[in-house]
Design a protein around this motif. Structure first.
Motif, mmCIF file in Angstrom:
data_model
loop_
_atom_site.group_PDB
_atom_site.id
_atom_site.type_symbol
_atom_site.label_atom_id
_atom_site.label_comp_id
_atom_site.label_asym_id
_atom_site.label_seq_id
_atom_site.Cartn_x
_atom_site.Cartn_y
_atom_site.Cartn_z
ATOM 1 N N ALA A 252 7.824 -3.827 3.029
ATOM 2 C CA ALA A 252 7.279 -2.633 2.376
ATOM 3 C C ALA A 252 8.437 -1.850 1.770
ATOM 4 O O ALA A 252 9.589 -1.981 2.207
ATOM 5 C CB ALA A 252 6.548 -1.772 3.395
ATOM 6 N N GLY A 253 8.112 -1.041 0.766
ATOM 7 C CA GLY A 253 9.144 -0.227 0.145
ATOM 8 C C GLY A 253 8.525 0.857 -0.705
ATOM 9 O O GLY A 253 7.333 0.810 -1.021
ATOM 10 N N ALA A 254 9.344 1.835 -1.072
ATOM 11 C CA ALA A 254 8.827 2.916 -1.915
ATOM 12 C C ALA A 254 9.904 3.430 -2.849
ATOM 13 O O ALA A 254 11.091 3.515 -2.478
ATOM 14 C CB ALA A 254 8.319 4.065 -1.056
ATOM 15 N N THR A 255 9.485 3.755 -4.065
ATOM 16 C CA THR A 255 10.313 4.502 -5.013
ATOM 17 C C THR A 255 9.613 5.863 -5.176
ATOM 18 O O THR A 255 8.622 6.128 -4.500
ATOM 19 C CB THR A 255 10.360 3.806 -6.386
ATOM 20 O OG1 THR A 255 9.049 3.919 -6.978
ATOM 21 C CG2 THR A 255 10.719 2.334 -6.279
ATOM 22 N N ALA A 256 10.088 6.670 -6.103
ATOM 23 C CA ALA A 256 9.433 7.964 -6.319
ATOM 24 C C ALA A 256 8.053 7.794 -6.941
ATOM 25 O O ALA A 256 7.199 8.683 -6.846
ATOM 26 C CB ALA A 256 10.310 8.830 -7.226
ATOM 27 N N THR A 257 7.796 6.652 -7.579
ATOM 28 C CA THR A 257 6.524 6.506 -8.301
ATOM 29 C C THR A 257 5.542 5.511 -7.690
ATOM 30 O O THR A 257 4.368 5.501 -8.061
ATOM 31 C CB THR A 257 6.795 6.083 -9.766
ATOM 32 O OG1 THR A 257 7.725 4.991 -9.760
ATOM 33 C CG2 THR A 257 7.339 7.225 -10.590
ATOM 34 N N PHE A 258 5.986 4.656 -6.786
ATOM 35 C CA PHE A 258 5.035 3.733 -6.142
ATOM 36 C C PHE A 258 5.536 3.309 -4.769
ATOM 37 O O PHE A 258 6.735 3.353 -4.487
ATOM 38 C CB PHE A 258 4.788 2.481 -7.011
ATOM 39 C CG PHE A 258 6.004 1.594 -7.184
ATOM 40 C CD1 PHE A 258 6.266 0.552 -6.292
ATOM 41 C CD2 PHE A 258 6.884 1.790 -8.245
ATOM 42 C CE1 PHE A 258 7.384 -0.264 -6.451
ATOM 43 C CE2 PHE A 258 8.000 0.981 -8.407
ATOM 44 C CZ PHE A 258 8.256 -0.053 -7.510
ATOM 45 N N ALA A 259 4.556 2.930 -3.942
ATOM 46 C CA ALA A 259 4.866 2.369 -2.623
ATOM 47 C C ALA A 259 4.101 1.059 -2.509
ATOM 48 O O ALA A 259 2.971 0.958 -2.994
ATOM 49 C CB ALA A 259 4.423 3.325 -1.523
ATOM 50 N N TYR A 260 4.703 0.035 -1.902
ATOM 51 C CA TYR A 260 4.029 -1.257 -1.757
ATOM 52 C C TYR A 260 4.190 -1.767 -0.336
ATOM 53 O O TYR A 260 5.135 -1.400 0.370
ATOM 54 C CB TYR A 260 4.618 -2.308 -2.743
ATOM 55 C CG TYR A 260 6.077 -2.618 -2.471
ATOM 56 C CD1 TYR A 260 7.091 -1.873 -3.078
ATOM 57 C CD2 TYR A 260 6.454 -3.614 -1.562
ATOM 58 C CE1 TYR A 260 8.428 -2.128 -2.797
ATOM 59 C CE2 TYR A 260 7.790 -3.870 -1.281
ATOM 60 C CZ TYR A 260 8.766 -3.124 -1.898
ATOM 61 O OH TYR A 260 10.096 -3.365 -1.624
ATOM 62 N N ARG A 261 3.239 -2.610 0.055
ATOM 63 C CA ARG A 261 3.350 -3.280 1.361
ATOM 64 C C ARG A 261 2.607 -4.604 1.274
ATOM 65 O O ARG A 261 1.453 -4.660 0.856
ATOM 66 C CB ARG A 261 2.731 -2.408 2.454
ATOM 67 C CG ARG A 261 3.050 -2.815 3.872
ATOM 68 C CD ARG A 261 1.937 -3.487 4.649
ATOM 69 N NE ARG A 261 0.650 -2.861 4.564
ATOM 70 C CZ ARG A 261 -0.474 -3.501 4.915
ATOM 71 N NH1 ARG A 261 -0.437 -4.745 5.347
ATOM 72 N NH2 ARG A 261 -1.644 -2.898 4.802
ATOM 73 N N LYS A 262 3.314 -5.654 1.631
ATOM 74 C CA LYS A 262 2.702 -6.984 1.623
ATOM 75 C C LYS A 262 1.611 -7.033 2.680
ATOM 76 O O LYS A 262 1.796 -6.553 3.798
ATOM 77 C CB LYS A 262 3.780 -8.030 1.932
ATOM 78 C CG LYS A 262 3.287 -9.455 1.950
ATOM 79 C CD LYS A 262 3.163 -9.996 0.556
ATOM 80 C CE LYS A 262 2.794 -11.472 0.556
ATOM 81 N NZ LYS A 262 2.652 -11.973 -0.811
ATOM 82 N N ARG A 263 0.473 -7.616 2.324
ATOM 83 C CA ARG A 263 -0.648 -7.727 3.252
ATOM 84 C C ARG A 263 -0.725 -9.150 3.824
ATOM 85 O O ARG A 263 -0.255 -10.097 3.192
ATOM 86 C CB ARG A 263 -1.963 -7.420 2.525
ATOM 87 C CG ARG A 263 -2.042 -6.033 1.915
ATOM 88 C CD ARG A 263 -3.274 -5.912 1.016
ATOM 89 N NE ARG A 263 -4.484 -6.221 1.743
ATOM 90 C CZ ARG A 263 -5.211 -5.337 2.433
ATOM 91 N NH1 ARG A 263 -4.843 -4.060 2.435
ATOM 92 N NH2 ARG A 263 -6.297 -5.704 3.077
ATOM 93 N N LEU A 264 -1.357 -9.258 4.956
ATOM 94 C CA LEU A 264 -1.521 -10.568 5.581
ATOM 95 C C LEU A 264 -2.369 -11.494 4.712
ATOM 96 O O LEU A 264 -2.217 -12.717 4.757
ATOM 97 C CB LEU A 264 -2.208 -10.374 6.948
ATOM 98 C CG LEU A 264 -1.858 -11.316 8.079
ATOM 99 C CD1 LEU A 264 -0.372 -11.361 8.347
ATOM 100 C CD2 LEU A 264 -2.611 -10.908 9.350
ATOM 101 N N ASP A 265 -3.276 -10.912 3.886
ATOM 102 C CA ASP A 265 -4.130 -11.740 3.014
ATOM 103 C C ASP A 265 -3.404 -12.150 1.732
ATOM 104 O O ASP A 265 -4.001 -12.742 0.837
ATOM 105 C CB ASP A 265 -5.441 -11.008 2.687
ATOM 106 C CG ASP A 265 -5.229 -9.693 1.928
ATOM 107 O OD1 ASP A 265 -4.133 -9.483 1.351
ATOM 108 O OD2 ASP A 265 -6.153 -8.870 1.879
ATOM 109 N N GLY A 266 -2.120 -11.812 1.622
ATOM 110 C CA GLY A 266 -1.325 -12.241 0.474
ATOM 111 C C GLY A 266 -1.271 -11.216 -0.656
ATOM 112 O O GLY A 266 -0.471 -11.345 -1.591
ATOM 113 N N GLY A 267 -2.110 -10.206 -0.596
ATOM 114 C CA GLY A 267 -2.093 -9.157 -1.619
ATOM 115 C C GLY A 267 -1.104 -8.052 -1.260
ATOM 116 O O GLY A 267 -0.295 -8.200 -0.330
ATOM 117 N N TYR A 268 -1.163 -6.974 -2.017
ATOM 118 C CA TYR A 268 -0.327 -5.802 -1.729
ATOM 119 C C TYR A 268 -1.198 -4.566 -1.577
ATOM 120 O O TYR A 268 -2.217 -4.425 -2.269
ATOM 121 C CB TYR A 268 0.691 -5.565 -2.859
ATOM 122 C CG TYR A 268 1.862 -6.511 -2.759
ATOM 123 C CD1 TYR A 268 2.969 -6.176 -1.988
ATOM 124 C CD2 TYR A 268 1.830 -7.755 -3.369
ATOM 125 C CE1 TYR A 268 4.033 -7.066 -1.850
ATOM 126 C CE2 TYR A 268 2.886 -8.643 -3.236
ATOM 127 C CZ TYR A 268 3.983 -8.286 -2.466
ATOM 128 O OH TYR A 268 5.023 -9.164 -2.321
#
Ligand SMILES: Cc1cc2nc3c(=O)[nH]c(=O)nc-3n(C[C@H](O)[C@H](O)[C@H](O)COP(=O)(O)OP(=O)(O)OC[C@H]3O[C@@H](n4cnc5c(N)ncnc54)[C@H](O)[C@@H]3O)c2cc1C
Length: 443
Positions: A252-268
């Motif tokens: 997972a990670g974040a910038t000032a404009t978005f945050a993401y996290r890998k999901r177990l189902d392969g999506g984000y």
């Protein structure tokens, strides 16, 4: 069911006449408390008005982190990660926990300086957090074309699946002996000679001398019914999930404009990290002074406005009579309208940085109402005013990761056992005993 799709949970159907402890709320805090109490042989019943995990606990980003936490939460967050490590085996289910690391991506010199300050706390606690440069950040974000100044990186931080964790922990708690009821709103507490004697639910009365209030965004209203002033407001945060994407970052990670996290189902799971919305409600004025320090520190991070929630809460009062349905039965699941525009904007920013997200399909968008306290630190505390009542609430947007340890601590307080960490920083009385409100610096 509105919101994200949760794994199935088995529940109990019969309301017991009595229990040693009754837990109000079936989010991650409630089910974790139930797990630790049941494992210690305590006869515990959990009552959830809607479905297990239906509110914040299934709607969150799924970050499990020590990094960036308020100094008061760090010991609890460290214990939480240790519990998460063995949780799947303990409960016999899949919570989606993976130690895949978290990045706070730095775009400015100010980001780096703020993170240097937090690094001192990390060192004091022996954490593996470090500042990394442009190349190492790029290596941890495969598929990214954007080059960043660097990041604050904690390899031992983790992710878990909000739609799996509560059902898995609840199943473990039931196996250990807890009884878990859904569609069972608790209307209030009955007292005799100043002590708790029962809880009154929509399905009937449960005789008990101990209650744990783990009601998330509803705890304030529940406390109001007991004449307890719990300073707690709500902010809305919106999230989307994508179809599976291959080749992107694993953590997972974040910038000032978005945050993401890998999901177990392969999506984000993608969100706009910087935007929270606070609907103006009567409590905004009732707690104006309590939240003034937070308001000053937050700047533009929280936007004020009117929404359906403003209207709903205008007429929301605790139960007039415990004999009749009230607010807890009227709103089974808080399902606020998501801010699709800002969430899709976050996805667009993420796709610009990581073009492999361009082909990702948006599977679902939802929002959650986050319960916040004036210092953004939870209350995990017994109350002198109501002997037998323990409150575990106000997790201020970061209770999923520390949930299992917070449940452990709440169970310790109920049982009078040696607490897993010093409960002092989480005491309820800090909001009324003249302690200055401490706001953690930005990280
Ligand atoms: C969009 C979003 C992103 C987030 N991201 C993260 C993250 O990445 N990492 C992290 O650590 N945290 C995150 N959080 C915060 C985290 O989700 C919460 O702090 C945590 O889930 C709180 O758990 P809880 O059990 O206290 O509350 P909840 O999950 O809200 O559960 C409370 C439950 O109590 C029930 N209830 C209330 N009153 C009654 C009553 N009278 N009778 C019966 N039942 C009742 C409710 O129906 C509800 O199910 C996020 C939150 C949101 C909304």
């Amino acid at each position: 069911m509105p919101g994200p799709i949760l794994d199935h949970s088995e529940t109990d159907q019969t309301l017991p006449e009595k229990a040693d402890v009754v837990i109000i709320g079936g989010g991650i805090i409630g089910v974790s408390t139930a797990l630790f109490l049941a494992e210690s042989g305590v006869d515990v019943v959990l009552c959830e008005k809607g479905v297990l995990g239906g509110e914040q606990s299934s709607r969150n980003w799924g970050w499990v982190r020590v990094m960036g936490r308020d100094r008061r939460e760090i010991p609890l967050a460290i214990e939480a990660l240790k519990i998460w490590d063995g949780l799947d085996a303990r409960v016999g289910g899949e919570t989606g926990f993976r130690r895949s690391g978290i990045l706070y991506i730095s775009e400015t010199e100010t980001d780096i300086a703020n993170r240097d300050a937090w690094l001192k706390l990390a060192k004091a606690h022996g954490l593996d957090t470090r500042q990394i440069g442009t190349d190492e950040t790029a290596a941890l974000m495969p598929g990214a074309v954007q080059r960043y100044k660097g990041a604050l990186y904690t390899p031992s931080d983790a992710r878990a699946e909000p739609q799996k964790a509560v059902p898995a922990i609840s199943a473990g708690a039931r196996r250990a002996g807890a009884r878990i009821l859904t569609g069972c709103a608790v209307r209030g507490i009955e007292k005799s000679a100043g002590r708790i004697s029962a809880v009154i639910t929509e399905k009937g009365r449960i005789e008990t001398s101990a209650v744990v209030l783990a009601g998330g965004a509803w705890s304030r209203l529940f406390c109001k019914g007991l004449d307890i002033r719990l300073p707690q407001l709500k902010v809305r945060n919106s999230v989307l999930r994508t179809s599976p994407v291959s080749g992107g970052p694993d953590g997972a990670g974040a910038t000032a404009t978005f945050a993401y996290r890998k999901r177990l189902d392969g999506g984000y799971t993608i969100a706009n990290g910087g935007i929270n919305m606070h609907a103006l409600v009567p409590d905004s004025f009732a707690f104006f002074r309590d939240f003034q320090p937070a308001r000053k520190a937050e700047g533009d991070a929280v936007q004020l406005g009117l929404s359906a929630q403003s209207w709903n809460e205008l007429f929301e009062i605790p139960a007039v009579s415990l004999e009749r349905p009230g607010a807890f039965e009227k709103h089974r699941i808080l399902d606020p309208k998501p801010d699709a525009k800002s969430t899709l904007k976050a996805l667009a920013a993420a796709a610009e940085a990581m073009p492999l997200l361009r082909n990702a399909k948006v599977e679902q968008i939802w929002a959650g109402l986050i319960d916040v306290t004036p210092d953004a630190v939870p209350v995990i505390s017994t109350l002198e005013a109501v002997p037998g009542l323990t409150i575990a609430t106000g997790f201020s947007g970061h209770g999923f990761g520390i949930g299992p340890a917070a449940g452990h601590l709440a169970a310790d307080l109920v049982m009078g056992a040696t607490p897993i960490v010093d409960p002092g920083p989480f005491r309820f009385s800090r909001f009324s005993d003249g302690t200055p409100i401490e706001i953690a610096p930005p990280v």
